[in-house]
Design an enzyme around this catalytic site. Structure first.
Site, PDB file in Angstrom:
ATOM      1  N   GLY A  72       0.830  -1.190   0.000  1.00 33.14           N
ATOM      2  CA  GLY A  72       0.000   0.000   0.000  1.00 33.14           C
ATOM      3  C   GLY A  72       0.870   1.247   0.000  1.00 33.14           C
ATOM      4  N   GLY A 121       0.642  -4.994   0.762  1.00 31.56           N
ATOM      5  CA  GLY A 121      -0.628  -5.030   0.043  1.00 31.56           C
ATOM      6  C   GLY A 121      -0.561  -5.786  -1.271  1.00 31.56           C
ATOM      7  CD  GLU A 144       3.859  -5.830   6.115  1.00 30.80           C
ATOM      8  OE1 GLU A 144       3.414  -5.611   4.974  1.00 30.80           O
ATOM      9  OE2 GLU A 144       4.444  -6.894   6.416  1.00 30.80           O
ATOM     10  CG  ASP A 152      -1.551  -5.072   6.839  1.00 27.25           C
ATOM     11  OD1 ASP A 152      -0.571  -5.443   6.174  1.00 27.25           O
ATOM     12  OD2 ASP A 152      -2.079  -3.945   6.700  1.00 27.25           O
TER      13      ASP A 152
END
Length: 355
Positions: A72, A121, A144, A152
């Protein structure tokens, strides 16, 4: 047939080719990082293609060759958070998580053609689909914990379901995985040279069986380095706590394992609180369905966005690039484990549904 609708200023392109709906992530200079416009456009287009009988499969690829998608748009989220625009921050995460959940339950097969980097992402919009085709340049990672975040985009569900304890290893290290290991670990389902992707798309457009379209005569990639370390990984990363895992790595390192020494050193550069969150994700994940896993990640991210470590990690890695994050707390001993557990609980605000 090119289709200009739902595009985010050219950042994402949609095309119908016979039976195929083709998505091209088109931000090569940004390693095809997902903007909110790209996320919203892809979600709408998937809805439309699912309802269109003539399209029987979807393929997604990244432009430029260096990356499928590096994640992302973290720089944008960082800027929004620094400006105190938390409604916009949460809108980004909710949209990304809704898209990932939509793709996981999509009624038509999704084929990800992965050349280059697939992280964050990018993993979210590929790993949960039916087919993940790795090229010779494939590089997977969920890094992350190195920026004060946590794995995530559905990794609470997916990583614990990988063979053995490899998912916990990937979550706690952010280590990179090449095509050989990706095939062995079910991160990728097929291998094909990037030069064969055009022919694969032609075969998918013809409408025949998807599996047949993905069979490309090619030498398999060489076995990856993780294959030789699987026994050690399964033993070490079964530790109950991050401290226990590090202790086991230190013992293995003292017995001569270079892999264990390098892994322990890598983990000690990561955010202590993020490590503890990730370990708890891997513990809880096997008992959650996909919607529950995504909801738990949304609860976590809303808490993390109000903290210190995410902004410090992004600053150190992506903004100033000094590689010296000031984690708070700086050591595992200082992590509030009760607060980590509480972060998985319901928020005191209305929560989205990801079913």
């Amino acid at each position: 047939m090119a289709d200009g609708g739902d595009q985010a200023a050219g950042e994402i392109l949609f095309e119908r080719r016979g039976a195929l709906g083709l998505v091209t992530l088109n931000r090569p200079k940004a390693l095809n990082a997902l903007s909110l416009g790209m996320i919203d456009g892809l979600h709408r287009r998937l809805d439309a293609w699912e309802a269109e009988a003539g399209i029987t499969r979807v393929a997604i690829r990244g432009a430029g060759g260096r990356a499928f998608c590096a994640g992302g748009d973290i720089r944008h989220v960082y800027a929004l958070g620094r400006a105190g625009r938390f409604d916009d921050v949460f809108a980004f995460w909710e949209a990304e998580y809704r898209l990932v959940a939509r793709m996981q339950r999509y009624a038509k097969p999704i084929v990800a053609l992965i050349a280059g980097v697939v992280m964050g992402g990018g993993a979210g919009i590929s790993l949960h689909g039916a087919h993940r085709v790795a090229s010779e340049g494939y590089v997977f990672a969920m890094p992350e914990v190195g920026i004060g975040l946590f794995p995530d985009v559905g990794m609470t569900y997916a990583l614990p379901r990988l063979p053995g304890r490899i998912g916990t290893y990937l979550a706690l290290t952010g280590a990179r995985v090449g095509p050989g290991d990706a095939l062995a670990l079910d991160l990728a389902t097929e291998f094909a040279p990037a030069a064969a992707f055009a022919a694969i798309l032609d075969a998918l457009a013809d409408g025949g069986p998807v599996a047949a379209a993905l069979r490309v005569p090619a030498a398999a990639p060489p076995a990856g380095p993780l294959a030789a370390e699987r026994g050690l990984i399964d033993d070490v990363f079964s530790g109950e706590t991050v401290a226990d895992i590090l202790g086991r790595l230190d013992v293995a390192a003292s017995a001569g394992s270079t892999f264990a020494a390098e892994t322990a050193a890598l983990m000690r550069t990561r955010c202590p609180t993020s490590l503890c969150i990730a370990r708890e994700q891997m513990r809880r994940g096997p008992d959650l369905d996909f919607a529950q896993a995504i909801l738990s990640e949304y609860r976590l991210v809303t808490r993390v966005m109000h903290g210190h470590d995410f902004y410090e990690g992004v600053r150190a890695v992506l903004i100033d690039k000094d590689g010296r994050p000031d984690w708070r707390p700086a050591t595992l001993d200082g992590v509030d484990h009760a607060a980590v557990a509480a972060a998985f609980g319901p928020a005191d605000r209305p929560e989205p549904r990801f079913a």
